[in-house]
Design a protein around this motif. Structure first.
Motif, PDB file in Angstrom:
ATOM      1  N   VAL A  20     -13.143   2.708   6.428  1.00  0.00           N
ATOM      2  CA  VAL A  20     -12.032   2.920   5.910  1.00  0.00           C
ATOM      3  C   VAL A  20     -10.751   2.580   6.481  1.00  0.00           C
ATOM      4  CG1 VAL A  20     -10.494   5.127   4.342  1.00  0.00           C
ATOM      5  CG2 VAL A  20     -13.209   5.087   6.039  1.00  0.00           C
ATOM      6  N   LEU A  21     -10.345   1.348   4.917  1.00  0.00           N
ATOM      7  CA  LEU A  21      -9.650   1.485   4.612  1.00  0.00           C
ATOM      8  C   LEU A  21      -8.086   1.959   3.676  1.00  0.00           C
ATOM      9  CD1 LEU A  21      -7.232  -1.797   4.956  1.00  0.00           C
ATOM     10  CD2 LEU A  21      -8.412  -1.793   2.867  1.00  0.00           C
ATOM     11  N   ILE A  22      -6.639   1.446   4.696  1.00  0.00           N
ATOM     12  CA  ILE A  22      -5.508   3.132   3.970  1.00  0.00           C
ATOM     13  C   ILE A  22      -4.583   1.710   3.772  1.00  0.00           C
ATOM     14  CG2 ILE A  22      -3.906   4.933   4.284  1.00  0.00           C
ATOM     15  CD1 ILE A  22      -6.943   5.964   4.145  1.00  0.00           C
ATOM     16  N   LEU A  23      -4.342   1.458   2.765  1.00  0.00           N
ATOM     17  CA  LEU A  23      -3.227   0.426   2.051  1.00  0.00           C
ATOM     18  C   LEU A  23      -2.160   1.219   1.937  1.00  0.00           C
ATOM     19  CD1 LEU A  23      -5.342  -1.541  -0.212  1.00  0.00           C
ATOM     20  CD2 LEU A  23      -4.963  -1.864   2.098  1.00  0.00           C
ATOM     21  N   ASN A  24      -0.825   1.641   2.398  1.00  0.00           N
ATOM     22  CA  ASN A  24       0.553   1.683   2.184  1.00  0.00           C
ATOM     23  C   ASN A  24       0.775   3.134   3.355  1.00  0.00           C
ATOM     24  OD1 ASN A  24       3.295   2.157   1.688  1.00  0.00           O
ATOM     25  ND2 ASN A  24       2.911   2.830  -0.722  1.00  0.00           N
ATOM     26  N   LEU A  25       1.392   3.155   4.486  1.00  0.00           N
ATOM     27  CA  LEU A  25       1.140   4.079   4.792  1.00  0.00           C
ATOM     28  C   LEU A  25       2.950   5.051   4.901  1.00  0.00           C
ATOM     29  CD1 LEU A  25       0.086   3.710   8.707  1.00  0.00           C
ATOM     30  CD2 LEU A  25      -1.239   3.955   6.835  1.00  0.00           C
ATOM     31  N   GLY A  56       3.931   8.656   2.454  1.00  0.00           N
ATOM     32  CA  GLY A  56       3.752   9.995   2.541  1.00  0.00           C
ATOM     33  C   GLY A  56       2.616  10.182   2.654  1.00  0.00           C
ATOM     34  N   LEU A  57       1.762  10.201   1.451  1.00  0.00           N
ATOM     35  CA  LEU A  57       0.355  10.687   1.376  1.00  0.00           C
ATOM     36  C   LEU A  57      -0.665  10.083   2.124  1.00  0.00           C
ATOM     37  CD1 LEU A  57      -1.658  12.565  -0.517  1.00  0.00           C
ATOM     38  CD2 LEU A  57      -1.292  10.093  -1.938  1.00  0.00           C
ATOM     39  N   ALA A  58      -0.743   8.903   3.039  1.00  0.00           N
ATOM     40  CA  ALA A  58      -1.476   8.641   3.816  1.00  0.00           C
ATOM     41  C   ALA A  58      -1.187   8.828   5.430  1.00  0.00           C
ATOM     42  CB  ALA A  58      -1.429   7.304   4.236  1.00  0.00           C
ATOM     43  N   VAL A 100     -11.901   2.007   0.246  1.00  0.00           N
ATOM     44  CA  VAL A 100     -10.312   1.005   0.496  1.00  0.00           C
ATOM     45  C   VAL A 100      -9.560   2.678  -0.256  1.00  0.00           C
ATOM     46  CG1 VAL A 100      -8.535   0.510  -1.035  1.00  0.00           C
ATOM     47  CG2 VAL A 100     -10.743  -1.365   0.463  1.00  0.00           C
ATOM     48  N   VAL A 101      -8.508   3.040   0.560  1.00  0.00           N
ATOM     49  CA  VAL A 101      -8.261   3.991  -0.274  1.00  0.00           C
ATOM     50  C   VAL A 101      -6.043   3.658  -0.178  1.00  0.00           C
ATOM     51  CG1 VAL A 101      -7.125   6.582   0.372  1.00  0.00           C
ATOM     52  CG2 VAL A 101      -9.389   5.569   0.965  1.00  0.00           C
ATOM     53  N   ALA A 102      -5.708   3.436  -1.253  1.00  0.00           N
ATOM     54  CA  ALA A 102      -4.746   2.844  -1.948  1.00  0.00           C
ATOM     55  C   ALA A 102      -3.800   4.010  -2.404  1.00  0.00           C
ATOM     56  CB  ALA A 102      -4.669   1.544  -2.998  1.00  0.00           C
ATOM     57  N   CYS A 103      -2.702   4.294  -1.409  1.00  0.00           N
ATOM     58  CA  CYS A 103      -1.851   4.902  -1.793  1.00  0.00           C
ATOM     59  C   CYS A 103      -0.407   4.707  -1.903  1.00  0.00           C
ATOM     60  CB  CYS A 103      -1.505   6.213  -0.374  1.00  0.00           C
ATOM     61  SG  CYS A 103      -3.001   6.040   0.647  1.00  0.00           S
ATOM     62  N   ASP A 104       0.206   5.266  -3.582  1.00  0.00           N
ATOM     63  CA  ASP A 104       1.510   5.286  -4.005  1.00  0.00           C
ATOM     64  C   ASP A 104       2.209   4.017  -3.812  1.00  0.00           C
ATOM     65  OD1 ASP A 104       2.581   8.356  -3.458  1.00  0.00           O
ATOM     66  OD2 ASP A 104       2.389   7.219  -1.478  1.00  0.00           O
ATOM     67  N   LEU A 105       0.932   3.056  -4.698  1.00  0.00           N
ATOM     68  CA  LEU A 105       1.044   1.892  -5.290  1.00  0.00           C
ATOM     69  C   LEU A 105       1.286   1.906  -6.907  1.00  0.00           C
ATOM     70  CD1 LEU A 105      -1.388  -0.413  -2.865  1.00  0.00           C
ATOM     71  CD2 LEU A 105       0.444  -0.313  -2.472  1.00  0.00           C
ATOM     72  N   PRO A 106       1.511   0.925  -7.707  1.00  0.00           N
ATOM     73  CA  PRO A 106       1.970   1.321  -8.901  1.00  0.00           C
ATOM     74  C   PRO A 106       0.632   0.281  -9.448  1.00  0.00           C
ATOM     75  CG  PRO A 106       3.655  -0.991  -7.645  1.00  0.00           C
ATOM     76  CD  PRO A 106       2.776  -0.343  -6.952  1.00  0.00           C
ATOM     77  N   THR A 137     -16.956  -2.715  -2.277  1.00  0.00           N
ATOM     78  CA  THR A 137     -16.805  -1.194  -1.333  1.00  0.00           C
ATOM     79  C   THR A 137     -16.553  -0.335  -2.639  1.00  0.00           C
ATOM     80  OG1 THR A 137     -15.681  -3.349  -0.096  1.00  0.00           O
ATOM     81  CG2 THR A 137     -14.322  -1.318  -0.174  1.00  0.00           C
ATOM     82  N   MET A 138     -16.204   0.583  -2.123  1.00  0.00           N
ATOM     83  CA  MET A 138     -15.751   2.090  -3.052  1.00  0.00           C
ATOM     84  C   MET A 138     -14.717   2.080  -2.893  1.00  0.00           C
ATOM     85  SD  MET A 138     -18.351   5.307  -2.094  1.00  0.00           S
ATOM     86  CE  MET A 138     -18.860   4.799   0.171  1.00  0.00           C
ATOM     87  N   PHE A 139     -13.687   2.963  -4.115  1.00  0.00           N
ATOM     88  CA  PHE A 139     -12.181   2.938  -3.990  1.00  0.00           C
ATOM     89  C   PHE A 139     -11.579   3.771  -4.336  1.00  0.00           C
ATOM     90  CE2 PHE A 139      -8.739   1.892  -7.519  1.00  0.00           C
ATOM     91  CZ  PHE A 139      -7.592   1.199  -6.262  1.00  0.00           C
ATOM     92  N   TYR A 140     -10.511   4.406  -4.278  1.00  0.00           N
ATOM     93  CA  TYR A 140      -9.615   4.811  -5.088  1.00  0.00           C
ATOM     94  C   TYR A 140      -8.045   4.799  -5.036  1.00  0.00           C
ATOM     95  CZ  TYR A 140     -13.395   9.119  -3.397  1.00  0.00           C
ATOM     96  OH  TYR A 140     -14.354   9.496  -3.265  1.00  0.00           O
ATOM     97  N   ALA A 141      -7.567   5.600  -5.385  1.00  0.00           N
ATOM     98  CA  ALA A 141      -6.324   5.589  -6.064  1.00  0.00           C
ATOM     99  C   ALA A 141      -5.878   6.673  -5.718  1.00  0.00           C
ATOM    100  CB  ALA A 141      -5.553   4.649  -7.264  1.00  0.00           C
ATOM    101  N   ALA A 142      -4.259   6.597  -5.258  1.00  0.00           N
ATOM    102  CA  ALA A 142      -4.057   8.175  -5.058  1.00  0.00           C
ATOM    103  C   ALA A 142      -2.583   7.872  -4.557  1.00  0.00           C
ATOM    104  CB  ALA A 142      -4.265   8.837  -4.083  1.00  0.00           C
ATOM    105  N   GLY A 143      -1.368   8.663  -5.940  1.00  0.00           N
ATOM    106  CA  GLY A 143       0.135   8.936  -5.629  1.00  0.00           C
ATOM    107  C   GLY A 143       0.401  10.198  -5.473  1.00  0.00           C
ATOM    108  N   THR A 144       1.897   9.806  -5.442  1.00  0.00           N
ATOM    109  CA  THR A 144       2.310  11.696  -5.815  1.00  0.00           C
ATOM    110  C   THR A 144       4.051  11.317  -6.401  1.00  0.00           C
ATOM    111  OG1 THR A 144       3.154  12.016  -3.677  1.00  0.00           O
ATOM    112  CG2 THR A 144       1.988  13.318  -3.705  1.00  0.00           C
ATOM    113  N   TYR A 145       4.000  11.698  -7.297  1.00  0.00           N
ATOM    114  CA  TYR A 145       5.368  12.161  -8.222  1.00  0.00           C
ATOM    115  C   TYR A 145       5.933  12.898  -8.278  1.00  0.00           C
ATOM    116  CZ  TYR A 145       2.870   7.644  -9.517  1.00  0.00           C
ATOM    117  OH  TYR A 145       2.495   6.885 -10.119  1.00  0.00           O
ATOM    118  N   GLY A 146       7.241  13.956  -6.700  1.00  0.00           N
ATOM    119  CA  GLY A 146       7.312  14.668  -6.415  1.00  0.00           C
ATOM    120  C   GLY A 146       6.443  16.141  -6.584  1.00  0.00           C
TER     121      GLY A 146
END
Length: 374
Positions: A48-53, A55-57, A148-154, A170-179
């Motif tokens: 598993v690859l985590i992009l951007n460390l 908060g959410l990561a 790939v898990v990409a966190c809090d990217l545009p 490769t399977m892909f997840y995008a996730a992010g938080t806004y408040g």
């Protein structure tokens, strides 16, 4: 790219036949009873690859590592700031984290969670940010990345990474938080197969397992407005998930949160950054959200207008990290990644939106079918 001591030492726990060892069977006993041995073996053989460390990561990494994935790659090119110290537990001020590369600062904490997991650090987000699609594909294939898990990217960057991930298989997840708000998007490929327990019936009280195949859409395809004039029953063709729904169906679908997120992404794309609560930003996002509400055909008797409090919160706190939101969404994200790797039970199909203050969490199906029996 660097290899941690955990990656080198963990090889002593692996048997040549690639199956669960005694150490792992003891450590993951509860999970094996829950998921099954085959599912656990899939997880411990995965990368598993985590992009951007940010908060959410942190919460996501914790849950993945404790569950026993085989290898974790973490990538980030930024240094730990004072602000980062309050967004997660992987950065420790007493260990001199401030000023270090985020991956380097996080490594000791990640390693201590589970020494059986191999760890690799990338002190750069290239080629995922700033690189070409072919470079992303080559890296994913070289490192044999399963997810790939990409966190809090545009959003625009997520679309690029997703398209490359599809080409790399490769399977892909995008996730992010806004408040207080957040999302998880899943793209597990054009043909994703999983098994599930069938519901018992009077005629067949012990039906056993069945297989189903899902064909996921890309992030770009999922949110394309081209066919939003079509009803929810035409979701596979890109129809709006909300058009034509009854009052009760609309209430259950809870479109308010996704309207806020879509508006925020459009604002970011137009302005090059997220809002900071400045003058005119609330009205700009409200205008976008109202237009999207109409374009998506949301039942006006249930949602006559967008939630002003939500828009004000997003406009003022979209760059802020709240621990409760990070914990909830990070847990849900990790759980679904593990589900996808194990191929046991239905994963997110395909967009989860959450409002942690309102206690709302809804999965919407965007531009894809509901699956077919395999």
């Amino acid at each position: 790219m660097s290899q941690s001591h955990a990656e080198a030492s963990s090889s002593t726990h692996l048997q040549s036949n690639g199956h669960i060892t005694e150490d792992e069977a003891s450590l993951y006993d509860r999970q094996i009873r829950l998921w099954g041995l085959e599912a656990q073996n899939r997880m411990r053989s995965s990368t598993v690859l985590i992009l951007n460390l940010r908060g959410l990561a942190h919460e996501t990494i914790k849950n993945l590592v404790l569950a026993g994935i085989g290898r974790l790659i973490v990538a980030d090119d930024s240094e730990v700031s004072e602000e980062d110290l309050g967004t997660g537990f992987l950065f420790r001020e007493e260990e001199g984290a401030v000023g270090q590369n985020r991956t380097k600062a996080a490594l000791p904490q990640i390693s201590s969670l589970n020494p059986l997991v191999s760890l690799t650090t990338l002190e750069s987000l290239s080629p995922f940010v700033g690189g070409s699609e072919s470079e992303i594909v080559n890296l994913l294939r070289k490192e044999k990345v399963d997810v790939v898990v990409a966190c809090d990217l545009p959003k625009t960057q997520l679309e690029i990474i997703d398209e490359a991930s599809r080409k790399a298989g490769t399977m892909f997840y995008a996730a992010g938080t806004y408040g207080f708000y957040g999302y998880v998007f899943a793209d597990l490929g054009e043909s994703y197969e999983y098994v599930y327990n069938q519901k018992p019936t009077p005629e067949n009280p012990s039906p056993g397992l069945a297989k189903k195949t899902l064909s996921y859409s890309s992030f770009t395809q999922a949110l394309s407005p081209t066919n939003w004039n079509q009803p929810a029953k035409e979701a596979e063709a890109g129809g709006s998930p909300y058009r034509g729904l009854t009052k009760n169906e609309t209430k259950n679908a809870a479109p308010g949160v996704i309207l806020g997120l879509l508006s925020l992404w459009e604002y970011e794309q137009k302005n090059g950054n997220l809002p900071l609560g400045g003058e005119g930003q609330i009205s700009d996002i409200t205008e976008i959200a109202e237009r999207l509400r109409v374009e998506l055909g949301v039942n006006p008797k249930v949602v006559p207008s967008v939630d002003k409090d939500m828009i004000e919160h997003l406009a003022s706190h979209s760059t802020h990290f709240f621990p409760a939101t990070l914990a909830v969404l990070g847990g849900l994200l990790a759980q679904d990644v593990l589900r996808a790797l194990s191929r046991k039970d239905r994963p997110i199909v395909n967009m989860l939106s959450v409002d942690t203050m309102g206690g709302v969490g809804v999965v919407g199906r965007w531009a894809m079918g509901d699956g077919v029996d395999a």
